[in-house]
Design a protein around this motif. Sequence first.
Motif, PDB file in Angstrom:
ATOM      1  N   MET A  56       0.815  -1.212   0.000  1.00 22.34           N
ATOM      2  CA  MET A  56       0.000   0.000   0.000  1.00 22.34           C
ATOM      3  C   MET A  56       0.854   1.271   0.000  1.00 22.34           C
ATOM      4  SD  MET A  56      -3.172   0.188   2.549  1.00 22.34           S
ATOM      5  CE  MET A  56      -4.084   1.689   2.711  1.00 22.34           C
ATOM      6  N   GLU A  82     -13.078   1.720  -6.643  1.00 17.36           N
ATOM      7  CA  GLU A  82     -11.621   1.838  -6.788  1.00 17.36           C
ATOM      8  C   GLU A  82     -10.916   1.366  -5.520  1.00 17.36           C
ATOM      9  OE1 GLU A  82     -13.829   4.003  -7.811  1.00 17.36           O
ATOM     10  OE2 GLU A  82     -13.350   4.355  -9.923  1.00 17.36           O
ATOM     11  N   ARG A  83      -9.986   0.446  -5.703  1.00 15.37           N
ATOM     12  CA  ARG A  83      -9.243  -0.099  -4.554  1.00 15.37           C
ATOM     13  C   ARG A  83      -7.809  -0.407  -4.969  1.00 15.37           C
ATOM     14  NH1 ARG A  83     -11.419  -0.211   0.435  1.00 15.37           N
ATOM     15  NH2 ARG A  83     -10.403  -2.186   0.912  1.00 15.37           N
ATOM     16  N   LEU A  84      -6.920  -0.506  -3.964  1.00 12.62           N
ATOM     17  CA  LEU A  84      -5.594  -1.051  -4.225  1.00 12.62           C
ATOM     18  C   LEU A  84      -5.718  -2.572  -4.127  1.00 12.62           C
ATOM     19  CD1 LEU A  84      -3.153   1.294  -2.260  1.00 12.62           C
ATOM     20  CD2 LEU A  84      -3.632   1.262  -4.710  1.00 12.62           C
ATOM     21  N   SER A  86      -4.184  -4.533  -1.119  1.00 14.66           N
ATOM     22  CA  SER A  86      -4.689  -4.363   0.249  1.00 14.66           C
ATOM     23  C   SER A  86      -6.198  -4.569   0.332  1.00 14.66           C
ATOM     24  CB  SER A  86      -4.349  -2.967   0.767  1.00 14.66           C
ATOM     25  OG  SER A  86      -2.999  -2.711   0.576  1.00 14.66           O
ATOM     26  N   THR A  87      -6.750  -5.271  -0.634  1.00 15.28           N
ATOM     27  CA  THR A  87      -8.186  -5.558  -0.586  1.00 15.28           C
ATOM     28  C   THR A  87      -8.356  -7.059  -0.432  1.00 15.28           C
ATOM     29  OG1 THR A  87      -8.690  -3.673  -1.991  1.00 15.28           O
ATOM     30  CG2 THR A  87     -10.368  -5.383  -1.841  1.00 15.28           C
ATOM     31  N   ILE A  92      -6.450   6.536  -7.884  1.00 13.87           N
ATOM     32  CA  ILE A  92      -7.770   6.073  -7.436  1.00 13.87           C
ATOM     33  C   ILE A  92      -8.761   7.242  -7.372  1.00 13.87           C
ATOM     34  CG2 ILE A  92      -8.928   5.376  -5.276  1.00 13.87           C
ATOM     35  CD1 ILE A  92      -7.029   3.023  -5.161  1.00 13.87           C
ATOM     36  N   PRO A 142      -6.797   5.493  -0.515  1.00 12.17           N
ATOM     37  CA  PRO A 142      -6.237   4.451   0.363  1.00 12.17           C
ATOM     38  C   PRO A 142      -5.367   5.022   1.475  1.00 12.17           C
ATOM     39  CG  PRO A 142      -5.145   4.440  -1.781  1.00 12.17           C
ATOM     40  CD  PRO A 142      -6.294   5.388  -1.896  1.00 12.17           C
TER      41      PRO A 142
END
Lengths: 216, 126
Positions: free
Chosen positions: A27, A40-42, A45-46, A124, A186
Amino acid sequence: MTVLDGLLYIQRHLDRSLAFRYNCRAMMCGSCGVRVNGIERLACSTRLSGIPHAVVAVEPLRNLPVVADLVVAFDPFFETWRAVQPGFVPSAARRTAAEPARIAPDAPERRTIDPHRECISCGICYSACDVVAVSPGFLGPAAITRAFCAVHDSRDAGRKARLDALDRERGCWRCHTHGACAELCPKGLNPVEAIASMKRMLARRALGGVVRLGRS
Amino acid sequence: MYRTTDEQRIRAYAELWPANPRWGVWAWRLQRYSGLALIAYAVWHIVTMAAAARQPERLGPLLTILRHPAVFGALMAGLAYHAANGIRLVLFDAGVDAMRRRAAFWGFLAGAAVIVAVSLGRVVWR
């Protein structure tokens, strides 16, 4: 198991041609930004177990041209950064100073800048922003947040140029305070707050000009 | 000032799936739709009232329409929502920190609902 682990599994065992970016897995680098079930996510880290849907759909970020599969070109995103001169512009005094500038940990400018300075340029917020989607050329949350940090830095001499860039039609006035950037960042930054602050600064600058005009 | 550590933040990010992260977009859309509806109503109101000023017998049916619970309720809901969300955004832009939170939106929405209920009670069901 994270979304990134899932993508790596697919690439190693099911489809070796699958293209996606990743690097640090912690992250920090901002390389693995994707949309997971429309959000929207990394990917690093999801956790798959945390996604409240039976099917997980992974798509590339919005508002950026797709190069291949989940890989997008960041050129439009960094064009917006270029517009606000993201690099430090030292003042004449700073250029010739023998000692580095000292800004105390509890200095007001540090307290202002600190909550906004940890951007990892993951894109993001740029993807989440619906104004970017309908107004190509809008500077977007990340670039304006970078400008916010530079403008509040007392050592920096590029303040006027940055404020001029923000004071354009596609500058910070285009923001409609949707807040998706702040919801999805994030790093927990709040670009919408930085944008509102820049709007206030520009309004004060404009009003100051009117007052000066009245006095002359 | 208390600040979360990176570890806490990463864990929270990994474990929590964001709930309705685009609520602000819907608040904005509703703001626009209610604004357009209010402009349309204002035009209709001016045109019909001007006609009623020339022909007073038209006023009775107009008031019947306006006092219908559905019409009056929709009008007040649009007006109250547009005003409440507008004030929230103005306060946010003015730098009132609390206005950036989701709770502020729901609080103002609750205030708008109270205004609608009280006005319906006073005008339609009195």
